[in-house]
Design a protein around this motif. Structure first.
Motif, PDB file in Angstrom:
ATOM      1  N   VAL A  52      22.927  56.292  22.629  1.00 38.59           N
ATOM      2  CA  VAL A  52      24.202  56.665  21.990  1.00 38.59           C
ATOM      3  C   VAL A  52      24.246  58.188  21.911  1.00 38.59           C
ATOM      4  O   VAL A  52      23.301  58.819  21.419  1.00 38.59           O
ATOM      5  CB  VAL A  52      24.333  56.058  20.569  1.00 38.59           C
ATOM      6  N   LEU A  53      25.330  58.771  22.424  1.00 41.68           N
ATOM      7  CA  LEU A  53      25.540  60.217  22.353  1.00 41.68           C
ATOM      8  C   LEU A  53      26.639  60.474  21.333  1.00 41.68           C
ATOM      9  O   LEU A  53      27.672  59.792  21.355  1.00 41.68           O
ATOM     10  CB  LEU A  53      25.988  60.745  23.719  1.00 41.68           C
ATOM     11  N   GLN A  76      28.184  56.610   8.870  1.00 46.02           N
ATOM     12  CA  GLN A  76      28.513  55.292   9.450  1.00 46.02           C
ATOM     13  C   GLN A  76      28.195  55.265  10.946  1.00 46.02           C
ATOM     14  O   GLN A  76      27.690  54.267  11.466  1.00 46.02           O
ATOM     15  CB  GLN A  76      29.985  54.924   9.219  1.00 46.02           C
ATOM     16  N   MET A  77      28.474  56.372  11.628  1.00 44.56           N
ATOM     17  CA  MET A  77      28.194  56.408  13.074  1.00 44.56           C
ATOM     18  C   MET A  77      26.707  56.207  13.339  1.00 44.56           C
ATOM     19  O   MET A  77      26.327  55.453  14.238  1.00 44.56           O
ATOM     20  CB  MET A  77      28.670  57.742  13.672  1.00 44.56           C
ATOM     21  N   PHE A  78      25.853  56.866  12.538  1.00 43.22           N
ATOM     22  CA  PHE A  78      24.405  56.756  12.788  1.00 43.22           C
ATOM     23  C   PHE A  78      23.922  55.337  12.434  1.00 43.22           C
ATOM     24  O   PHE A  78      23.086  54.776  13.140  1.00 43.22           O
ATOM     25  CB  PHE A  78      23.613  57.798  11.988  1.00 43.22           C
ATOM     26  N   CYS A  79      24.446  54.771  11.338  1.00 44.05           N
ATOM     27  CA  CYS A  79      24.048  53.394  10.959  1.00 44.05           C
ATOM     28  C   CYS A  79      24.483  52.412  12.045  1.00 44.05           C
ATOM     29  O   CYS A  79      23.719  51.530  12.447  1.00 44.05           O
ATOM     30  CB  CYS A  79      24.688  52.980   9.632  1.00 44.05           C
ATOM     31  N   ASP A  80      25.723  52.580  12.533  1.00 41.85           N
ATOM     32  CA  ASP A  80      26.224  51.676  13.578  1.00 41.85           C
ATOM     33  C   ASP A  80      25.410  51.827  14.856  1.00 41.85           C
ATOM     34  O   ASP A  80      25.129  50.850  15.553  1.00 41.85           O
ATOM     35  CB  ASP A  80      27.705  51.968  13.882  1.00 41.85           C
ATOM     36  N   ALA A  81      25.052  53.087  15.179  1.00 39.04           N
ATOM     37  CA  ALA A  81      24.259  53.331  16.397  1.00 39.04           C
ATOM     38  C   ALA A  81      22.935  52.588  16.283  1.00 39.04           C
ATOM     39  O   ALA A  81      22.481  51.939  17.237  1.00 39.04           O
ATOM     40  CB  ALA A  81      24.025  54.828  16.576  1.00 39.04           C
ATOM     41  N   LYS A 131      26.745  51.887  32.600  1.00 44.58           N
ATOM     42  CA  LYS A 131      28.088  51.605  32.110  1.00 44.58           C
ATOM     43  C   LYS A 131      28.270  52.433  30.846  1.00 44.58           C
ATOM     44  O   LYS A 131      27.398  52.424  29.964  1.00 44.58           O
ATOM     45  CB  LYS A 131      28.170  50.115  31.801  1.00 44.58           C
ATOM     46  N   ILE A 132      29.390  53.159  30.743  1.00 42.56           N
ATOM     47  CA  ILE A 132      29.598  54.019  29.578  1.00 42.56           C
ATOM     48  C   ILE A 132      30.683  53.397  28.702  1.00 42.56           C
ATOM     49  O   ILE A 132      31.781  53.102  29.200  1.00 42.56           O
ATOM     50  CB  ILE A 132      30.077  55.443  29.978  1.00 42.56           C
ATOM     51  N   THR A 133      30.395  53.203  27.419  1.00 40.95           N
ATOM     52  CA  THR A 133      31.423  52.745  26.476  1.00 40.95           C
ATOM     53  C   THR A 133      31.802  53.953  25.628  1.00 40.95           C
ATOM     54  O   THR A 133      30.961  54.532  24.936  1.00 40.95           O
ATOM     55  CB  THR A 133      30.873  51.617  25.580  1.00 40.95           C
ATOM     56  N   SER A 134      33.080  54.339  25.703  1.00 44.78           N
ATOM     57  CA  SER A 134      33.549  55.541  25.009  1.00 44.78           C
ATOM     58  C   SER A 134      34.445  55.090  23.865  1.00 44.78           C
ATOM     59  O   SER A 134      35.390  54.328  24.088  1.00 44.78           O
ATOM     60  CB  SER A 134      34.343  56.422  25.970  1.00 44.78           C
ATOM     61  N   VAL A 135      34.142  55.566  22.655  1.00 42.11           N
ATOM     62  CA  VAL A 135      34.831  55.045  21.464  1.00 42.11           C
ATOM     63  C   VAL A 135      35.439  56.192  20.675  1.00 42.11           C
ATOM     64  O   VAL A 135      34.773  57.199  20.424  1.00 42.11           O
ATOM     65  CB  VAL A 135      33.817  54.312  20.546  1.00 42.11           C
ATOM     66  N   ASP A 191      29.355  56.717  24.104  1.00 44.86           N
ATOM     67  CA  ASP A 191      29.798  58.048  23.657  1.00 44.86           C
ATOM     68  C   ASP A 191      30.622  57.789  22.399  1.00 44.86           C
ATOM     69  O   ASP A 191      31.748  57.297  22.468  1.00 44.86           O
ATOM     70  CB  ASP A 191      30.632  58.702  24.770  1.00 44.86           C
ATOM     71  N   LEU A 192      30.039  58.102  21.258  1.00 45.88           N
ATOM     72  CA  LEU A 192      30.643  57.725  19.969  1.00 45.88           C
ATOM     73  C   LEU A 192      31.440  58.910  19.411  1.00 45.88           C
ATOM     74  O   LEU A 192      30.861  59.938  19.057  1.00 45.88           O
ATOM     75  CB  LEU A 192      29.512  57.304  19.015  1.00 45.88           C
TER      76      LEU A 192
END
Ligand SMILES: C[S@@+](CC[C@H](N)C(=O)[O-])C[C@H]1O[C@@H](n2cnc3c(N)ncnc32)[C@H](O)[C@@H]1O
Length: 374
Positions: free
Chosen positions: A303-304, A322-327, A256-260, A236-237
């Motif tokens: 990635v949500l 940047q979020m989309f490139c990182d995703a 497993k959820i990674t929330s950033v 969850d970005l």
């Protein structure tokens, strides 16, 4: 872009964070300059703390770093990174960096506050100060004149003490506050409210995005989170209070959820919300970061993202980019990115450029949800 801040025969090289080629935005503003000009000839005790609140990219921390023990207080990981980068670029000593939930150093001599737009955060910080500052402490707020409203000054009066303003210079204004200890009140509890249709209770520290009610974009995205037993790792970005993470966790108990988020208060709220809402709160791992900096490549299934459209006070789409490139980097082959955005933001063009494909999976009168696959 102006490369350096030159004031009072001193020059500081200051950049925003993360540094971008062809940056058009400055790393400081007229309110920083006004605060520096006003405070530069104050006689300061080299032992007593100087507190700086909400320094955008460290301009104030750099200026005061050699004048006394500076503690910079910010809810923003990006601001903290910017501050570190600019201190190093100017060969200045490090300053202590705290988030807004940390206990502050006692007996400050000078407090400089870049007044936040968010009144809940301002109230929180004024209340912290009312408990903390000694009678002789000088407290100066600063901001764009057009953003210092009567309501801002009323909050200063109500939660800290007598408040006066300066004349405007370069469209910035200073606010002088004399602390009155008799106004000290217990610190406010985080705001908690329910989203009954999704069976969620959400608690929100002062600076959390949409902390007083559910964001309408977030509400729409909640209805379109995939449920699929083959999803093992979901990100969850830009998680805010973690509402999207919680729903993803409920629908996909195996995942497993990674929330950033770059806001410390958001990450703290997300962690508290995992405990409040999930049988297994460990399912959510919430971290402070700038997008997905430093995370491994090729491991996430989904990635949500409900991206932000401003950084500090500047409206910008570079964080979404940047979020989309990182995703794209962290997704495994055939992993998917799901993004919600206002119709006019044109996220689909960016996603198409990065992933080579994009499709619309839902829309209403305001928002569109897009999906790209790696
Ligand atoms: C539009 S809000 C979405 C919050 C939540 N997911 C929701 O749907 O209600 C965007 C979030 O992105 C966070 N954010 C902004 N810049 C960021 C960055 N560079 N890295 C990580 N998170 C960021 C903001 O703090 C904010 O919580």
């Amino acid at each position: 872009m102006k490369p350096a801040l030159t004031l009072l025969d001193r020059t500081l090289h200051l950049a925003r964070y993360p540094q971008r080629k062809n940056e058009t935005l400055q790393a400081w503003d007229a309110a920083d300059e006004y605060l520096i000009n006003h405070s530069h000839d104050m006689v300061l005790d080299p032992q007593r703390p100087i507190l700086i609140f909400n320094d955008s990219f460290g301009a104030l921390s750099c200026w005061f770093a050699e004048k006394g023990p500076v503690t910079s207080v910010s809810d923003s990981y990006i601001a903290q990174q910017g501050c570190r980068q600019n201190l190093a670029a100017n060969a200045l000593p490090d300053v202590t960096q705290f988030d807004c939930l940390a206990e502050l150093p006692a007996n400050p001599q000078l407090v400089l506050i870049k007044l936040p737009k968010n009144n809940r955060l301002l109230t929180w910080q004024l209340q912290q100060l009312c408990h903390l500052v000694p009678d002789d402490c000088i407290i100066i707020g600063a901001g764009k004149a057009k953003e210092i409203h009567t309501s801002t000054l009323k909050l200063c009066e109500k939660y800290l003490g007598e408040t006066k303003t300066s004349l405007a210079v370069k469209k910035a204004r200073l606010v002088f506050i004399k602390a009155d200890k008799t106004l000290a009140k217990p610190m406010p509890a985080p705001k908690t409210w329910d989203v009954p249709e999704h069976g969620l209770t959400l608690t929100n520290h002062a600076n959390v995005f949409s902390g007083e009610s559910l964001d309408i974009g977030g509400r729409f995205l909640l209805e379109h989170i995939p449920q699929n037993p083959s999803l093992n790792n979901i990100i969850d970005l830009g998680c805010g209070n973690g509402v999207i993470s919680l729903k993803a966790a409920q629908l996909n108990p195996q995942a497993k959820i990674t929330s950033v988020d770059e806001s410390y208060m958001a990450v703290a709220s997300c962690q508290e919300n995992a405990k409040l809402n999930l049988d297994n709160p460990e399912q959510i791992h919430a971290i402070v970061n700038n997008c997905l900096d430093g995370l491994e490549a090729d491991w996430a299934d989904l990635v949500l993202c409900n991206p932000p459209f401003h950084q500090q006070n500047a409206i910008t789409d570079h964080i979404a980019w940047q979020m989309f490139c990182d995703a794209q980097q962290v997704l495994r082959p055939r992993g998917q990115l799901i993004v919600i955005g206002n119709r006019q933001l044109g996220y689909d063009e960016k996603m198409k450029r990065i992933f080579g494909n994009v499709k619309k999976i839902a829309q209403n009168s305001k928002f569109i949800i897009y999906l790209s696959g790696k």
